[in-house]
Write a protein that holds these residues in place. Structure first.
Motif, PDB file in Angstrom:
ATOM      1  N   PRO A   9       0.993  -1.206   0.012  1.00  0.00           N
ATOM      2  CA  PRO A   9       0.139  -0.131   0.073  1.00  0.00           C
ATOM      3  C   PRO A   9       0.911   1.269   0.031  1.00  0.00           C
ATOM      4  O   PRO A   9       1.639   1.327   0.617  1.00  0.00           O
ATOM      5  CB  PRO A   9      -0.849  -0.064   1.314  1.00  0.00           C
ATOM      6  N   ARG A  11       0.825   5.743  -0.465  1.00  0.00           N
ATOM      7  CA  ARG A  11       0.065   6.812  -0.335  1.00  0.00           C
ATOM      8  C   ARG A  11       0.147   7.880  -1.554  1.00  0.00           C
ATOM      9  O   ARG A  11      -0.757   8.582  -1.668  1.00  0.00           O
ATOM     10  CB  ARG A  11       0.424   7.643   1.038  1.00  0.00           C
ATOM     11  N   PRO A  60      -4.420   2.912   0.855  1.00  0.00           N
ATOM     12  CA  PRO A  60      -4.796   3.719   1.955  1.00  0.00           C
ATOM     13  C   PRO A  60      -5.293   4.932   1.445  1.00  0.00           C
ATOM     14  O   PRO A  60      -6.144   5.776   2.631  1.00  0.00           O
ATOM     15  CB  PRO A  60      -3.297   4.047   2.361  1.00  0.00           C
ATOM     16  N   GLU A  64     -10.430   3.041   4.118  1.00  0.00           N
ATOM     17  CA  GLU A  64      -9.939   3.468   5.502  1.00  0.00           C
ATOM     18  C   GLU A  64      -9.361   2.183   6.401  1.00  0.00           C
ATOM     19  O   GLU A  64      -8.085   2.553   7.021  1.00  0.00           O
ATOM     20  CB  GLU A  64     -11.141   3.891   6.126  1.00  0.00           C
ATOM     21  N   SER A  66      -7.259  -0.058   5.301  1.00  0.00           N
ATOM     22  CA  SER A  66      -5.979  -0.135   4.939  1.00  0.00           C
ATOM     23  C   SER A  66      -5.160   0.890   5.269  1.00  0.00           C
ATOM     24  O   SER A  66      -3.945   0.742   5.847  1.00  0.00           O
ATOM     25  CB  SER A  66      -6.026  -0.199   3.331  1.00  0.00           C
ATOM     26  N   LYS A  67      -5.714   2.146   5.198  1.00  0.00           N
ATOM     27  CA  LYS A  67      -5.029   3.180   5.848  1.00  0.00           C
ATOM     28  C   LYS A  67      -4.609   3.006   7.463  1.00  0.00           C
ATOM     29  O   LYS A  67      -3.570   3.317   7.946  1.00  0.00           O
ATOM     30  CB  LYS A  67      -5.811   4.605   5.605  1.00  0.00           C
ATOM     31  N   GLN A  70      -1.967   0.372   8.006  1.00  0.00           N
ATOM     32  CA  GLN A  70      -0.780   0.883   7.430  1.00  0.00           C
ATOM     33  C   GLN A  70      -0.071   1.752   8.516  1.00  0.00           C
ATOM     34  O   GLN A  70       1.114   1.530   8.885  1.00  0.00           O
ATOM     35  CB  GLN A  70      -0.833   1.554   6.061  1.00  0.00           C
ATOM     36  N   GLU A  71      -0.904   2.541   9.002  1.00  0.00           N
ATOM     37  CA  GLU A  71      -0.450   3.644  10.161  1.00  0.00           C
ATOM     38  C   GLU A  71       0.247   2.852  11.203  1.00  0.00           C
ATOM     39  O   GLU A  71       0.849   3.286  12.011  1.00  0.00           O
ATOM     40  CB  GLU A  71      -1.449   4.671  10.147  1.00  0.00           C
ATOM     41  N   GLY A 122       4.732   5.545   3.314  1.00  0.00           N
ATOM     42  CA  GLY A 122       4.037   4.683   4.534  1.00  0.00           C
ATOM     43  C   GLY A 122       4.298   3.857   4.932  1.00  0.00           C
ATOM     44  O   GLY A 122       3.665   3.024   5.838  1.00  0.00           O
TER      45      GLY A 122
END
Length: 131
Positions: A9, A11, A60, A64, A66-67, A70-71, A122
């Motif tokens: 993933p 950004r 991402p 959401e 996935s974001k 990842q974060e 990311g």
């Protein structure tokens, strides 16, 4: 059964393409336009151009969960994936000279030597050398 594509993933697909080709040395294999300005953007290793492809996935930005995932990995310092290399120290030195930021310098861990860097999109990525 075999692995043909693995997604990472990112950004920003264009920024990721630049980093993964110019810094890491991967080669662009496919770059096909998709809806919403996204692309089906895959890379391959110079050493295995018919091997598995990396898909630079814009998830991402549009999904959401996935974001959040990842974060969470980034915040915990956990690498998203790993790349095998013949010599971690040589890759560490080469990439450091290119401005790649490492959160973990080369370190022996049992039967492997590892280092971890940030891909600017990311993800923490781990380099692994079998020793």
């Amino acid at each position: 059964m075999k692995i043909s594509i693995i997604s990472i993933p990112v950004r920003d697909q264009e920024k990721a393409l630049k980093f993964y080709t110019e810094k890491l040395g991967f080669i662009k294999k496919l770059d096909l336009p998709l809806e919403g300005g996204n692309r089906w953007l895959t890379l391959v290793s110079k050493e295995a151009q018919d091997g598995p492809e990396i898909l630079l996935e814009p998830a991402p930005l549009h999904f959401e969960p996935s974001k959040v995932y990842q974060e969470a990995l980034l915040e915990a310092g956990i690498p998203y994936t790993q790349f095998d290399v013949e010599d971690v120290q040589i890759e560490y030195d080469r990439l450091s000279k290119l401005g790649v930021e490492f959160s973990m310098e080369p370190m022996e861990m049992g039967t492997v030597k590892v280092a971890v860097f940030y891909d600017t999109c990311g993800n923490n990525i781990q380099l692994v050398e079998k020793i």
